[in-house]
Design a protein around this motif. Structure first.
Motif, PDB file in Angstrom:
ATOM      1  N   LEU A  78       1.024  -1.305   0.105  1.00  0.00           N
ATOM      2  CA  LEU A  78       0.036   0.124   0.034  1.00  0.00           C
ATOM      3  C   LEU A  78       0.912   1.237  -0.196  1.00  0.00           C
ATOM      4  CD1 LEU A  78      -2.744   1.213   0.572  1.00  0.00           C
ATOM      5  CD2 LEU A  78      -2.222   1.437   2.794  1.00  0.00           C
ATOM      6  N   CYS A  79       0.478   2.203  -0.852  1.00  0.00           N
ATOM      7  CA  CYS A  79       1.238   3.629  -0.768  1.00  0.00           C
ATOM      8  C   CYS A  79       0.302   4.619  -0.221  1.00  0.00           C
ATOM      9  CB  CYS A  79       1.805   3.847  -2.234  1.00  0.00           C
ATOM     10  SG  CYS A  79       2.707   5.490  -2.070  1.00  0.00           S
ATOM     11  N   GLY A  80       0.460   5.046   1.054  1.00  0.00           N
ATOM     12  CA  GLY A  80      -0.451   5.817   1.464  1.00  0.00           C
ATOM     13  C   GLY A  80       0.059   7.376   1.554  1.00  0.00           C
ATOM     14  N   ASP A  81       1.186   7.513   1.120  1.00  0.00           N
ATOM     15  CA  ASP A  81       1.893   8.962   1.109  1.00  0.00           C
ATOM     16  C   ASP A  81       1.969   9.332  -0.330  1.00  0.00           C
ATOM     17  OD1 ASP A  81       3.602   7.240   1.221  1.00  0.00           O
ATOM     18  OD2 ASP A  81       4.944   8.651   2.364  1.00  0.00           O
ATOM     19  N   HIS A  82       1.638   8.831  -1.352  1.00  0.00           N
ATOM     20  CA  HIS A  82       1.874   9.503  -2.902  1.00  0.00           C
ATOM     21  C   HIS A  82       1.453  10.985  -2.920  1.00  0.00           C
ATOM     22  CE1 HIS A  82       1.611  10.079  -7.018  1.00  0.00           C
ATOM     23  NE2 HIS A  82       2.823   9.657  -7.136  1.00  0.00           N
ATOM     24  N   VAL A  84       2.478  13.218  -1.058  1.00  0.00           N
ATOM     25  CA  VAL A  84       2.796  14.291   0.090  1.00  0.00           C
ATOM     26  C   VAL A  84       4.069  14.211   0.225  1.00  0.00           C
ATOM     27  CG1 VAL A  84       2.058  13.969   2.790  1.00  0.00           C
ATOM     28  CG2 VAL A  84       0.836  13.134   1.012  1.00  0.00           C
ATOM     29  N   ALA A  85       4.632  15.398   0.920  1.00  0.00           N
ATOM     30  CA  ALA A  85       5.824  15.899   1.166  1.00  0.00           C
ATOM     31  C   ALA A  85       6.063  15.080   2.474  1.00  0.00           C
ATOM     32  CB  ALA A  85       6.125  17.413   1.215  1.00  0.00           C
ATOM     33  N   PRO A  86       7.475  14.627   2.509  1.00  0.00           N
ATOM     34  CA  PRO A  86       7.901  14.026   3.816  1.00  0.00           C
ATOM     35  C   PRO A  86       7.409  14.730   5.025  1.00  0.00           C
ATOM     36  CG  PRO A  86       9.566  13.806   2.003  1.00  0.00           C
ATOM     37  CD  PRO A  86       8.690  14.724   1.542  1.00  0.00           C
ATOM     38  N   ALA A  87       7.797  16.182   5.199  1.00  0.00           N
ATOM     39  CA  ALA A  87       7.542  16.847   6.228  1.00  0.00           C
ATOM     40  C   ALA A  87       6.229  16.850   6.617  1.00  0.00           C
ATOM     41  CB  ALA A  87       8.112  18.258   6.202  1.00  0.00           C
ATOM     42  N   ASP A  88       5.183  16.519   5.763  1.00  0.00           N
ATOM     43  CA  ASP A  88       3.655  16.493   6.052  1.00  0.00           C
ATOM     44  C   ASP A  88       3.088  15.090   6.153  1.00  0.00           C
ATOM     45  OD1 ASP A  88       3.629  19.208   5.627  1.00  0.00           O
ATOM     46  OD2 ASP A  88       3.296  19.034   3.286  1.00  0.00           O
ATOM     47  N   HIS A  93      -0.312   7.847   7.731  1.00  0.00           N
ATOM     48  CA  HIS A  93      -0.041   7.582   6.749  1.00  0.00           C
ATOM     49  C   HIS A  93       1.280   6.411   6.903  1.00  0.00           C
ATOM     50  CE1 HIS A  93      -0.405  12.066   5.287  1.00  0.00           C
ATOM     51  NE2 HIS A  93      -1.252  11.211   4.355  1.00  0.00           N
ATOM     52  N   MET A  94       2.002   6.483   7.899  1.00  0.00           N
ATOM     53  CA  MET A  94       2.797   5.437   8.273  1.00  0.00           C
ATOM     54  C   MET A  94       2.262   4.168   8.416  1.00  0.00           C
ATOM     55  SD  MET A  94       5.802   7.054   7.526  1.00  0.00           S
ATOM     56  CE  MET A  94       7.220   6.116   8.546  1.00  0.00           C
ATOM     57  N   THR A 148       9.852  10.877  -3.267  1.00  0.00           N
ATOM     58  CA  THR A 148      10.228  11.029  -1.775  1.00  0.00           C
ATOM     59  C   THR A 148       9.231  10.783  -0.843  1.00  0.00           C
ATOM     60  OG1 THR A 148       9.968  13.451  -1.999  1.00  0.00           O
ATOM     61  CG2 THR A 148      12.309  12.452  -2.349  1.00  0.00           C
ATOM     62  N   MET A 149       8.584   9.414  -0.804  1.00  0.00           N
ATOM     63  CA  MET A 149       7.410   9.156  -0.021  1.00  0.00           C
ATOM     64  C   MET A 149       7.943   8.526   1.210  1.00  0.00           C
ATOM     65  SD  MET A 149       5.326   7.619  -3.453  1.00  0.00           S
ATOM     66  CE  MET A 149       6.688   6.782  -3.820  1.00  0.00           C
ATOM     67  N   LEU A 150       7.631   9.256   2.331  1.00  0.00           N
ATOM     68  CA  LEU A 150       8.360   8.906   3.656  1.00  0.00           C
ATOM     69  C   LEU A 150       7.999   7.638   4.157  1.00  0.00           C
ATOM     70  CD1 LEU A 150      10.280   9.506   5.885  1.00  0.00           C
ATOM     71  CD2 LEU A 150       8.279  10.594   7.068  1.00  0.00           C
ATOM     72  N   ALA A 151       6.651   7.241   3.916  1.00  0.00           N
ATOM     73  CA  ALA A 151       5.866   6.048   4.303  1.00  0.00           C
ATOM     74  C   ALA A 151       6.182   4.803   3.434  1.00  0.00           C
ATOM     75  CB  ALA A 151       4.237   6.162   4.471  1.00  0.00           C
ATOM     76  N   TYR A 152       6.015   4.941   2.102  1.00  0.00           N
ATOM     77  CA  TYR A 152       6.331   4.048   1.353  1.00  0.00           C
ATOM     78  C   TYR A 152       7.662   3.546   1.200  1.00  0.00           C
ATOM     79  CZ  TYR A 152       5.900   1.063  -2.983  1.00  0.00           C
ATOM     80  OH  TYR A 152       6.403   0.202  -4.036  1.00  0.00           O
ATOM     81  N   ASN A 153       8.676   4.387   1.206  1.00  0.00           N
ATOM     82  CA  ASN A 153      10.220   4.203   0.803  1.00  0.00           C
ATOM     83  C   ASN A 153      10.688   3.605   2.091  1.00  0.00           C
ATOM     84  OD1 ASN A 153       9.500   5.631  -1.312  1.00  0.00           O
ATOM     85  ND2 ASN A 153      10.914   7.162  -1.356  1.00  0.00           N
TER      86      ASN A 153
END
Length: 229
Positions: A78-82, A84-88, A93-94, A148-153
């Protein structure tokens, strides 16, 4: 005949992996939420990877009929933060992304380990991404610069670590465990932005699923070759 289970087999790359493994003559259980989404030539198996009871039930079904599992492909993600900037990115999302792509992998693998051990020459293939490579991210290399997807990456980074830990634990058991990147494929997960087809992305996973006993374990690679962790 070899017995395989593919999670997230109802669409995209997972569907293609299941179809291609069936083409190799395997009996393929397609782990799906909706049995009608299983590809032709496979056996639908209701499986929500976030549900431990569902994973145990799936293991029971496979075990009662065959007593073993030869191939496990952990594909569900699942990609829940496409976008979305990492800071946001929030903890919400995670959690959603990790529940499927990290905890779900552990849930299913844990349930299937006894059946994999019973095979004597089983294969575990974890579907990851070069976006999880810390080396490529630190170097801002290629797509790691732009996606740069913080959750997915970071979930894929965790999956890479899980792959290595399982590979080390299972050395000598006949179970080979590897992580593969299918490349940037045009699927629902990517918004159909990829340059590769789902069938092309599935090919590298299938190659690792049919490894001989002299094959590698604990590796991370793509169609073009090894990738840095």
């Amino acid at each position: 005949m070899r017995i395989a289970l593919v999670t997230g087999a109802g669409r995209g790359i997972g569907r293609e992996i299941a179809r291609q493994l069936a083409g190799h003559g395997m009996t393929v259980f397609a782990g799906v939420r909706d049995e009608g989404h299983a590809p032709e030539g496979t056996r639908p198996l209701p499986l929500d990877v976030t549900d431990e009871a569902a994973a145990r039930d799936a293991a029971r079904v496979v075990g009662e009929e065959f007593g073993r599992l030869d191939v496990l492909v952990n594909n569900a993600a699942l990609c829940g933060d496409h976008g979305v900037a990492p800071a946001d990115v929030t903890a919400g999302h995670m959690r959603g992304t990790y529940e499927v792509g990290v905890f779900g992998v552990v849930t299913v693998t844990h349930a299937m380990i006894p059946l994999l051990r019973a095979s004597g020459e089983a294969r575990i293939v974890n579907m990851t991404s070069r976006l999880g490579s810390l080396a490529l991210t630190a170097a801002r290399d290629g797509i790691n610069r732009d996606w740069t997807m913080l959750a997915y990456n970071s979930a894929k980074s965790a999956l890479n670590a899980i792959t290595v830990m399982y590979a080390n634990e299972l050395r000598g058991s006949g179970i080979l465990v590897n992580a593969v990147d299918p490349g940037h494929c045009a699927t629902d997960l990517t918004g159909h932005t990829g340059t590769r087809t789902a069938a092309e992305g599935a090919a590298v996973a299938v190659r690792m699923a049919v490894l001989g006993q002299d094959g590698p374990t604990g590796t991370f690679g793509a169609q073009e070759g090894p990738l840095p962790w």
